[in-house]
Design an enzyme around this catalytic site. Sequence first.
Site, short mmCIF file in Angstrom:
data_model
loop_
_atom_site.label_atom_id
_atom_site.label_comp_id
_atom_site.label_asym_id
_atom_site.label_seq_id
_atom_site.Cartn_x
_atom_site.Cartn_y
_atom_site.Cartn_z
N ASP A 67 0.82 -1.21 0.00
CA ASP A 67 0.00 0.00 0.00
C ASP A 67 0.85 1.26 0.00
OD1 ASP A 67 0.94 -0.45 2.56
OD2 ASP A 67 -1.01 -0.93 3.40
N ASN A 136 -7.32 -2.44 14.15
CA ASN A 136 -8.73 -2.70 13.81
C ASN A 136 -8.88 -3.94 12.91
OD1 ASN A 136 -7.76 -1.83 11.37
ND2 ASN A 136 -9.21 -0.16 11.09
N HIS A 138 -7.19 -4.52 10.03
CA HIS A 138 -6.91 -4.37 8.59
C HIS A 138 -5.62 -5.11 8.21
CE1 HIS A 138 -4.64 -0.27 9.28
NE2 HIS A 138 -3.76 -1.24 9.18
N GLU A 143 -9.64 -1.98 5.09
CA GLU A 143 -10.23 -1.60 6.36
C GLU A 143 -11.52 -2.40 6.61
OE1 GLU A 143 -8.46 0.11 8.26
OE2 GLU A 143 -8.15 2.19 7.67
C1 F6R Z 1 1.39 -1.20 5.98
C2 F6R Z 1 0.28 -2.13 6.15
C3 F6R Z 1 -0.54 -2.07 7.39
C4 F6R Z 1 0.29 -2.27 8.65
C5 F6R Z 1 -0.58 -2.16 9.89
C6 F6R Z 1 0.21 -2.33 11.17
O1 F6R Z 1 2.03 -1.42 4.75
O2 F6R Z 1 0.04 -2.92 5.30
O3 F6R Z 1 -1.55 -3.04 7.33
O4 F6R Z 1 0.89 -3.54 8.60
O5 F6R Z 1 -1.22 -0.91 9.91
O6 F6R Z 1 1.11 -1.29 11.32
P1 F6R Z 1 2.17 -1.31 12.50
O7 F6R Z 1 3.13 -2.38 12.21
O8 F6R Z 1 2.81 0.08 12.42
O9 F6R Z 1 1.42 -1.52 13.77
#
Ligand code: F6R
Length: 242
Positions: A67, A136, A138, A143
């Site tokens: 992403d 959450n 995702h 989401e």
């Molecule tokens: C980012 C992504 C997100 C993160 C998630 C957890 O490329 O795909 O799904 O893996 O938001 O983020 P952290 O590791 O910062 O808690």
Amino acid sequence: MNIVICNNYGELSKKAAHIIKEQINDKQNSVIGLATGSTPLGTYSELIDLYKKGKINFSDTITFNLDEYYRIKKDHPQSYDYFMNENLFNHINIDKKNTHIANGDADNPNDECESYNKMLDSIGGIDLQVLGIGSNGHIGFNEPAQELSARTHLVKLTSKTIEDNSRFFNNVSDVPTQALTMGMADILKAKKIIILISGVNKAKIAAEMFKNRITTQVPASMLHMHPNTTVLIDKDAASMLP
Ligand code: F6R
């Protein structure tokens, strides 16, 4: 899902890097799906270490990032393009031509998603996908919602994600409100998946993910349907598992 409970974040990062190393050593031109955020930082630093010790060669490796924020310029210090260069690509022998991150500054985001999908299709899909999980539920920026998208798309970030990610920005109002993300089908088509879950702030969502049910309200629960997913979870994040 194959669950590996690790004593701490360091062990989790070493194990994740080992799995990526094995994949690349088995198939030099592996297609690796990459995540950003805090969780994979330790894994990337282990990979840099393995590269410096001559244990891994990225010269033929192909990467696709999950992403990117929309709208953000590549040289913005919080863009995922910048993150990948700073935390991995600049320190290993990967050919930057083989790295792919959706352009978060494209004038037409739908065209950008379509061309990302075409590149993914032309390469034949992902061999090993690395995931983190949002608090959450995702994965990528898919989401929680009534419906999830199959392919790369423009998504509106939830207020929870904006709040979580505001730690990287000066102000919550500086966090982009949208993102381009690979879709659920793009992720679930990967031959192998590893999902990294670390820290006590992920304990609640980890417990949700492991419930015996699949729901679009916890996108990570869809990994139950994938035949080759390994969950690397540290003790803090596993503290609320049954
Ligand atoms: C980012 C992504 C997100 C993160 C998630 C957890 O490329 O795909 O799904 O893996 O938001 O983020 P952290 O590791 O910062 O808690």
